[in-house]
Design an enzyme around this catalytic site. Sequence first.
Site, PDB file in Angstrom:
ATOM      1  CB  CYS A  93      -0.933  -0.007   1.205  1.00 45.05           C
ATOM      2  SG  CYS A  93      -2.146  -1.335   1.139  1.00 45.05           S
TER       3      CYS A  93
HETATM    4  N1  LIG Z   1      -2.465  -6.207   2.028  1.00 42.22           N
HETATM    5  C1  LIG Z   1      -2.918  -5.137   2.654  1.00 42.22           C
HETATM    6  O1  LIG Z   1      -2.537  -4.849   3.792  1.00 42.22           O
HETATM    7  C2  LIG Z   1      -3.953  -4.234   2.009  1.00 42.22           C
HETATM    8  C3  LIG Z   1      -4.607  -3.271   2.797  1.00 42.22           C
HETATM    9  C4  LIG Z   1      -5.568  -2.467   2.222  1.00 42.22           C
HETATM   10  C5  LIG Z   1      -5.843  -2.586   0.860  1.00 42.22           C
HETATM   11  N2  LIG Z   1      -5.161  -3.497   0.100  1.00 42.22           N
HETATM   12  C6  LIG Z   1      -5.526  -3.602  -1.319  1.00 42.22           C
HETATM   13  O2  LIG Z   1      -6.384  -4.735  -1.464  1.00 42.22           O
HETATM   14  C7  LIG Z   1      -6.168  -5.372  -2.723  1.00 42.22           C
HETATM   15  C8  LIG Z   1      -5.807  -6.835  -2.503  1.00 42.22           C
HETATM   16  O3  LIG Z   1      -4.573  -6.897  -1.817  1.00 42.22           O
HETATM   17  P1  LIG Z   1      -4.057  -8.206  -1.088  1.00 42.22           P
HETATM   18  O4  LIG Z   1      -2.894  -7.784  -0.246  1.00 42.22           O
HETATM   19  O5  LIG Z   1      -5.201  -8.909  -0.457  1.00 42.22           O
HETATM   20  O6  LIG Z   1      -3.545  -9.068  -2.341  1.00 42.22           O
HETATM   21  P2  LIG Z   1      -3.079 -10.590  -2.309  1.00 42.22           P
HETATM   22  O7  LIG Z   1      -2.102 -10.717  -3.395  1.00 42.22           O
HETATM   23  O8  LIG Z   1      -2.728 -10.994  -0.916  1.00 42.22           O
HETATM   24  O9  LIG Z   1      -4.407 -11.405  -2.684  1.00 42.22           O
HETATM   25  C9  LIG Z   1      -5.070 -11.303  -3.881  1.00 42.22           C
HETATM   26  C10 LIG Z   1      -5.768 -12.621  -4.195  1.00 42.22           C
HETATM   27  O10 LIG Z   1      -6.500 -12.439  -5.404  1.00 42.22           O
HETATM   28  C11 LIG Z   1      -6.388 -13.619  -6.182  1.00 42.22           C
HETATM   29  N3  LIG Z   1      -6.707 -13.287  -7.567  1.00 42.22           N
HETATM   30  C12 LIG Z   1      -5.946 -12.659  -8.488  1.00 42.22           C
HETATM   31  N4  LIG Z   1      -6.628 -12.520  -9.623  1.00 42.22           N
HETATM   32  C13 LIG Z   1      -7.846 -13.073  -9.433  1.00 42.22           C
HETATM   33  C14 LIG Z   1      -8.997 -13.246 -10.241  1.00 42.22           C
HETATM   34  N5  LIG Z   1      -9.044 -12.815 -11.498  1.00 42.22           N
HETATM   35  N6  LIG Z   1     -10.060 -13.866  -9.706  1.00 42.22           N
HETATM   36  C15 LIG Z   1     -10.042 -14.338  -8.424  1.00 42.22           C
HETATM   37  N7  LIG Z   1      -8.971 -14.206  -7.622  1.00 42.22           N
HETATM   38  C16 LIG Z   1      -7.899 -13.575  -8.116  1.00 42.22           C
HETATM   39  C17 LIG Z   1      -4.969 -14.079  -5.937  1.00 42.22           C
HETATM   40  O11 LIG Z   1      -4.812 -15.446  -6.253  1.00 42.22           O
HETATM   41  C18 LIG Z   1      -4.793 -13.778  -4.446  1.00 42.22           C
HETATM   42  O12 LIG Z   1      -5.155 -14.876  -3.642  1.00 42.22           O
HETATM   43  C19 LIG Z   1      -5.076  -4.563  -3.409  1.00 42.22           C
HETATM   44  O13 LIG Z   1      -5.663  -3.604  -4.227  1.00 42.22           O
HETATM   45  C20 LIG Z   1      -4.370  -3.881  -2.256  1.00 42.22           C
HETATM   46  O14 LIG Z   1      -3.736  -2.689  -2.649  1.00 42.22           O
HETATM   47  C21 LIG Z   1      -4.238  -4.340   0.644  1.00 42.22           C
END
Ligand SMILES: NC(=O)c1ccc[n+]([C@@H]2O[C@H](COP(=O)([O-])OP(=O)(O)OC[C@H]3O[C@@H](n4cnc5c(N)ncnc54)[C@H](O)[C@@H]3O)[C@@H](O)[C@H]2O)c1
Length: 436
Positions: free
Chosen positions: A264
Site C-alpha cells: 500500500c
Molecule cells: N495487504 C494489505 O494490507 C492491504 C490493505 C488495504 C488494501 N489493500 C488492497 O487490497 C487489494 C488486494 O490486496 P491483497 O494484499 O489482499 O492481495 P493478495 O495478493 O494478498 O491477494 C489477492 C488474491 O487475489 C487472487 N486473484 C488474483 N486474480 C484473481 C482473479 N481474477 N479472480 C479471483 N482471484 C484472483 C490471488 O490469487 C490472491 O489470492 C489490493 O488492491 C491492495 O492494494 C491491501
Amino acid sequence: MESVGVVGLGYVGLPLAVHAAEKGQRVVGVDIDETLVDMVNRRESPYVNDPRFNMALSAISSPALRATTHYQELKSVDAIIICVPTPTENNKPDISYVTQSAVQVGDQLRSGQLVSLESTVNPGVTRDHVLPILEQRSGLTAGHDFNLVHCPERIDPGNPRFFVGNLNRVVGGVTPGCTYRAVDFYTGIIDAEIIPLDSLEEAEFVKSWENSQRNIMIAMANGAAIICDALGMNIDNIQRGLQSKVDQFGLQLAKAGIGPGGHCIPEDIHYVIRKAREHDIDTRFLDDAADLNEKMPLYAVNRLSKMIKDAGDDQSKLRVALLGLSYKPSVADIRRSPSIEVGYHLMRRFGSIVLHDPFATMNTNTIKGADIALNLEDALAGSDALFIGTAHAEYIQKLTAGALKDLGIRYVLDGRNCLDQASILELGINYRGIGR
Ligand SMILES: NC(=O)c1ccc[n+]([C@@H]2O[C@H](COP(=O)([O-])OP(=O)(O)OC[C@H]3O[C@@H](n4cnc5c(N)ncnc54)[C@H](O)[C@@H]3O)[C@@H](O)[C@H]2O)c1
C-alpha cells in the site's frame, strides 16, 4: 442476513470472507489459486502468525464459508466484493487483475446484486474500467439493475487492535442508491462507521491519498533523521520534542527508518502522482517524498559501511546478518519491503550475507547468493555485524546489549531504531540507527 461472494482470497479478501461468515452471512470465496482454495476449505490458514484469524477460520462451518475457483457460484449471492491485487509495475498501477475479475463477475452478474470493489485503485478506475465491463458482460445497467460501489479496504495486517471487523470505511457509489445499499450491507458486518461519500472517485481518492499522506510523514521523519545524522543530533530527542507539540496540537508523527513497504504505502503515492500528472498538476512534493523514502535502504547500508570504515575494519572480511525481511513486524509479507533492497546492497558490498525472518518465507531467489538461517541463533553465530530490517518482537526481546556482546557482534545498523541504543553503546558495540 445476506450471502456474499468474495473474489480474491488474499490478505484483504480472506479475513473479510471469514469475518462475514462469523457475522452470519453465507460466504462463497472465489480465487484462481487452487492450492489456496483447497487450504481454505480444509480451514488451513495461510497466515500462521495470526492466532485471532486462525481460530476464527477453523471455527467456521463449511456451509458458512466455501472457497471455489468457479465464478458461476457467484450467481447465488446478494453481494460480490472484489479484493484482487493492484500492484505497480515500474510505479505504474496495474489494474489487469481488476479488469480480469470484472469480466468474470460480469458474466455471472444478475439483477439486484451489489458489487463492491475494495482493491485500491486511482480515481476513475471503477467508473471507467469496471462499470463498462460489468454492463457489457451482463447486459444490465449499473445504478438501475445492479448496485456498484467502491469501498476501499483499510486492513492493517499484524495490528492487534484493528481488524477488518472494526475499521471505519468510506463508500462511494454510481448513484446515491448504490451507496446506501452498500452502507446497509457493510453496517451489517462491520462494527465501525461506514461513511457515505458523493462519488466513486471520492472513495477511490481517500484511499490512495491516506496512504500518500503516510508516505509523506515517513519521508518527513527520514528527512529529519538524515539531518540529525549530519549534525550529530539524536532523532529520538527530536521526536520527543516534537511529540510535546503533537500532544497539544494533535498532529501526527512517523518513525524514521529504512522506509515503508508492503502493498500500500510505497505504491499508492505513485498512483496519485500518475493521476495528478494526467491533469498537469505539479507533483514535486509527492515525488520528493517517495524518492527520499526509496533511497533510505541505500542510505542505511552506506551508514553501516561508514561505521565499519571509521572503526578501521575491513568490511570485506565481515559476516553480516540481515534480520527481518518482511515490511513490518509480525507479518510474513515481503512485497516491496525495503529490507529486500537493503539485502541487494549488502550483497553487493559484503559479498555474502545471512538472512533471517521469523515469519517470511524465503528461498534462494529472495536475495540471490544470500544464505538463509532457519533460526535467529544460527543467523547470529559467526556474524560480526547485524542489520535490523524489521522490528520483530523476537529481535527486540533477544538482542539485548549483553547478548550482542556475548555473541561477539561488533556492529549494529538498526534500520528500525528499535534496539536500546544507550546500553549497546555502553558495552562498546558500534551502533548506528537512522538519525541516531
Ligand atoms: N495487504 C494489505 O494490507 C492491504 C490493505 C488495504 C488494501 N489493500 C488492497 O487490497 C487489494 C488486494 O490486496 P491483497 O494484499 O489482499 O492481495 P493478495 O495478493 O494478498 O491477494 C489477492 C488474491 O487475489 C487472487 N486473484 C488474483 N486474480 C484473481 C482473479 N481474477 N479472480 C479471483 N482471484 C484472483 C490471488 O490469487 C490472491 O489470492 C489490493 O488492491 C491492495 O492494494 C491491501
